[in-house]
Write a protein that holds these residues in place. Structure first.
Motif, PDB file in Angstrom:
ATOM      1  N   LEU A 157      51.165  41.148  47.484  1.00 29.31           N
ATOM      2  CA  LEU A 157      51.258  42.241  46.557  1.00 29.31           C
ATOM      3  C   LEU A 157      50.587  41.797  45.076  1.00 29.31           C
ATOM      4  O   LEU A 157      50.888  40.374  44.834  1.00 29.31           O
ATOM      5  CB  LEU A 157      52.368  42.546  46.129  1.00 29.31           C
ATOM      6  N   ILE A 158      49.583  42.171  44.754  1.00 30.58           N
ATOM      7  CA  ILE A 158      48.715  41.946  43.516  1.00 30.58           C
ATOM      8  C   ILE A 158      49.417  42.769  42.194  1.00 30.58           C
ATOM      9  O   ILE A 158      48.943  43.732  42.071  1.00 30.58           O
ATOM     10  CB  ILE A 158      47.257  42.082  43.556  1.00 30.58           C
ATOM     11  N   GLU A 159      50.210  42.143  41.560  1.00 28.06           N
ATOM     12  CA  GLU A 159      50.655  42.723  40.319  1.00 28.06           C
ATOM     13  C   GLU A 159      49.839  42.836  39.025  1.00 28.06           C
ATOM     14  O   GLU A 159      49.848  41.642  38.571  1.00 28.06           O
ATOM     15  CB  GLU A 159      52.376  42.217  39.951  1.00 28.06           C
ATOM     16  N   LEU A 160      49.208  43.735  38.763  1.00 34.26           N
ATOM     17  CA  LEU A 160      48.172  43.874  37.714  1.00 34.26           C
ATOM     18  C   LEU A 160      48.911  43.543  36.292  1.00 34.26           C
ATOM     19  O   LEU A 160      49.992  44.093  36.239  1.00 34.26           O
ATOM     20  CB  LEU A 160      47.391  45.030  37.750  1.00 34.26           C
ATOM     21  N   HIS A 161      48.271  42.844  35.442  1.00 39.13           N
ATOM     22  CA  HIS A 161      48.703  42.764  34.014  1.00 39.13           C
ATOM     23  C   HIS A 161      47.517  42.965  33.144  1.00 39.13           C
ATOM     24  O   HIS A 161      46.591  42.829  33.282  1.00 39.13           O
ATOM     25  CB  HIS A 161      49.550  41.443  33.920  1.00 39.13           C
ATOM     26  N   ASP A 162      47.865  43.331  31.652  1.00 35.87           N
ATOM     27  CA  ASP A 162      46.966  43.493  30.682  1.00 35.87           C
ATOM     28  C   ASP A 162      45.610  44.092  31.080  1.00 35.87           C
ATOM     29  O   ASP A 162      44.395  43.683  31.001  1.00 35.87           O
ATOM     30  CB  ASP A 162      46.431  42.064  30.389  1.00 35.87           C
ATOM     31  N   LYS A 176      37.186  46.007  35.115  1.00 35.13           N
ATOM     32  CA  LYS A 176      36.790  44.591  35.288  1.00 35.13           C
ATOM     33  C   LYS A 176      37.884  43.583  35.554  1.00 35.13           C
ATOM     34  O   LYS A 176      37.968  42.763  36.280  1.00 35.13           O
ATOM     35  CB  LYS A 176      35.800  43.995  34.297  1.00 35.13           C
ATOM     36  N   SER A 177      39.092  44.008  34.793  1.00 34.30           N
ATOM     37  CA  SER A 177      40.227  43.193  34.958  1.00 34.30           C
ATOM     38  C   SER A 177      40.997  43.318  36.210  1.00 34.30           C
ATOM     39  O   SER A 177      41.270  42.522  36.736  1.00 34.30           O
ATOM     40  CB  SER A 177      41.076  43.725  33.730  1.00 34.30           C
ATOM     41  N   ILE A 178      40.732  44.518  36.628  1.00 32.26           N
ATOM     42  CA  ILE A 178      41.188  44.826  38.038  1.00 32.26           C
ATOM     43  C   ILE A 178      40.476  43.784  39.261  1.00 32.26           C
ATOM     44  O   ILE A 178      40.960  43.359  40.001  1.00 32.26           O
ATOM     45  CB  ILE A 178      41.360  46.396  38.349  1.00 32.26           C
ATOM     46  N   CYS A 179      39.352  44.189  39.068  1.00 29.90           N
ATOM     47  CA  CYS A 179      38.384  43.401  39.845  1.00 29.90           C
ATOM     48  C   CYS A 179      38.735  41.910  39.730  1.00 29.90           C
ATOM     49  O   CYS A 179      38.598  41.050  40.855  1.00 29.90           O
ATOM     50  CB  CYS A 179      36.897  43.543  39.319  1.00 29.90           C
ATOM     51  N   ASP A 180      38.518  41.320  38.679  1.00 39.04           N
ATOM     52  CA  ASP A 180      39.006  39.808  38.660  1.00 39.04           C
ATOM     53  C   ASP A 180      40.373  39.526  39.123  1.00 39.04           C
ATOM     54  O   ASP A 180      40.313  38.411  39.655  1.00 39.04           O
ATOM     55  CB  ASP A 180      39.060  39.430  36.970  1.00 39.04           C
ATOM     56  N   GLN A 181      41.480  40.360  38.809  1.00 47.52           N
ATOM     57  CA  GLN A 181      42.633  39.735  39.355  1.00 47.52           C
ATOM     58  C   GLN A 181      42.681  40.131  40.874  1.00 47.52           C
ATOM     59  O   GLN A 181      43.387  39.081  41.415  1.00 47.52           O
ATOM     60  CB  GLN A 181      43.723  40.694  38.544  1.00 47.52           C
ATOM     61  N   LEU A 183      40.059  39.728  42.853  1.00 47.90           N
ATOM     62  CA  LEU A 183      39.331  38.418  43.441  1.00 47.90           C
ATOM     63  C   LEU A 183      40.267  37.314  43.399  1.00 47.90           C
ATOM     64  O   LEU A 183      40.074  36.429  44.320  1.00 47.90           O
ATOM     65  CB  LEU A 183      38.072  38.366  42.597  1.00 47.90           C
ATOM     66  N   GLU A 184      40.857  37.087  42.277  1.00 46.52           N
ATOM     67  CA  GLU A 184      41.546  35.827  42.123  1.00 46.52           C
ATOM     68  C   GLU A 184      42.511  35.744  43.510  1.00 46.52           C
ATOM     69  O   GLU A 184      42.858  34.500  43.928  1.00 46.52           O
ATOM     70  CB  GLU A 184      42.261  35.777  40.770  1.00 46.52           C
ATOM     71  N   ALA A 185      43.181  36.746  43.828  1.00 45.12           N
ATOM     72  CA  ALA A 185      44.055  36.696  44.889  1.00 45.12           C
ATOM     73  C   ALA A 185      43.180  36.813  46.330  1.00 45.12           C
ATOM     74  O   ALA A 185      43.994  35.946  47.086  1.00 45.12           O
ATOM     75  CB  ALA A 185      44.962  38.100  44.859  1.00 45.12           C
ATOM     76  N   ILE A 186      42.263  37.314  46.327  1.00 44.66           N
ATOM     77  CA  ILE A 186      41.682  37.397  47.590  1.00 44.66           C
ATOM     78  C   ILE A 186      40.862  35.898  47.993  1.00 44.66           C
ATOM     79  O   ILE A 186      40.725  35.393  49.082  1.00 44.66           O
ATOM     80  CB  ILE A 186      40.635  38.446  47.733  1.00 44.66           C
ATOM     81  N   VAL A 187      40.277  35.447  47.016  1.00 46.53           N
ATOM     82  CA  VAL A 187      39.214  34.285  47.049  1.00 46.53           C
ATOM     83  C   VAL A 187      40.187  32.932  47.025  1.00 46.53           C
ATOM     84  O   VAL A 187      39.677  32.105  47.786  1.00 46.53           O
ATOM     85  CB  VAL A 187      38.246  34.293  46.053  1.00 46.53           C
ATOM     86  N   ASP A 188      41.376  33.007  46.572  1.00 48.47           N
ATOM     87  CA  ASP A 188      42.179  31.956  46.706  1.00 48.47           C
ATOM     88  C   ASP A 188      42.437  31.430  48.187  1.00 48.47           C
ATOM     89  O   ASP A 188      42.895  32.202  48.846  1.00 48.47           O
ATOM     90  CB  ASP A 188      43.462  31.842  45.771  1.00 48.47           C
TER      91      ASP A 188
END
Length: 188
Positions: A157-162, A176-181, A183-188
């Motif tokens: 679960l990716i809980e968005l913020h800001d 863009k923030s959704i994309c970045d958050q 990607l941070e979860a998927i690519v890790d």
């Protein structure tokens, strides 16, 4: 520079107006298309305005997330679900946690419908990695339901913020923030 993790991967995005890109000036500004552009992934966007995870008898047949799974391309490597926002705003019944033997009546409530959705996805895409995105600023019972049901199925679960929003939908900066958050979860 493309990340090796996503280049050429097929990603199905199932969601509502946010996934569809409502509020952006063009489809290339929505978060799914930013991933395609920046990461070299093949994205298929199944966002439809106004749709809910729970079956809503006041809407056209085929609009709930569960009813739309069978229409998605069957060869995805990654599935991203972005739901709950309209369930929260429409005050869909929350229901009980239920992990099998769902009826259409059960799936008029958010918790059983979310579990049914994940079960369907795991059966249709046994080799795909599934992610669920949780919008910011939702009712706590929706948030907690997503945490519990995702935990039951082992779905990240990716809980968005800001997330910057305009009239309830992400702005271009918010996309863009959704994309970045994501990607941070998927690519890790």
């Amino acid at each position: 520079v493309f990340s090796m993790e996503l280049k050429g991967k097929k990603i199905n995005f199932l969601g509502d107006s946010i996934t569809y890109g409502h509020g952006t000036s063009s489809p290339d500004k929505r978060f799914s298309d930013l991933i395609a552009k920046n990461e070299g992934a093949v994205v298929r966007n199944y966002g439809i305005n106004g749709t809910t995870v729970a079956f809503d008898p006041t809407k056209a047949v085929g609009q709930s997330f569960c009813e739309r799974v069978s229409s998605m391309d069957p060869d995805a490597d990654i599935i991203v679900i972005f739901g709950g926002t309209n369930d929260a705003s429409a005050r869909s019944p929350i229901g009980e946690y239920q992990y099998s033997d769902w009826t259409k009546e059960d799936c008029k409530s958010f918790r059983p419908a979310l579990a049914c959705l994940f079960d369907m996805l795991m059966k249709r895409y046994p080799d795909a990695k599934i992610y669920s995105i949780l919008n910011s600023e939702l009712r706590e019972e929706i948030n907690e339901s997503c945490r519990v049901v995702c935990g039951h199925y082992g779905i990240q679960l990716i809980e968005l913020h800001d997330i910057e929003k305009q009239n309830g939908h992400p702005s271009v900066k918010g996309m863009k923030s959704i994309c970045d958050q994501l990607l941070e979860a998927i690519v890790d």
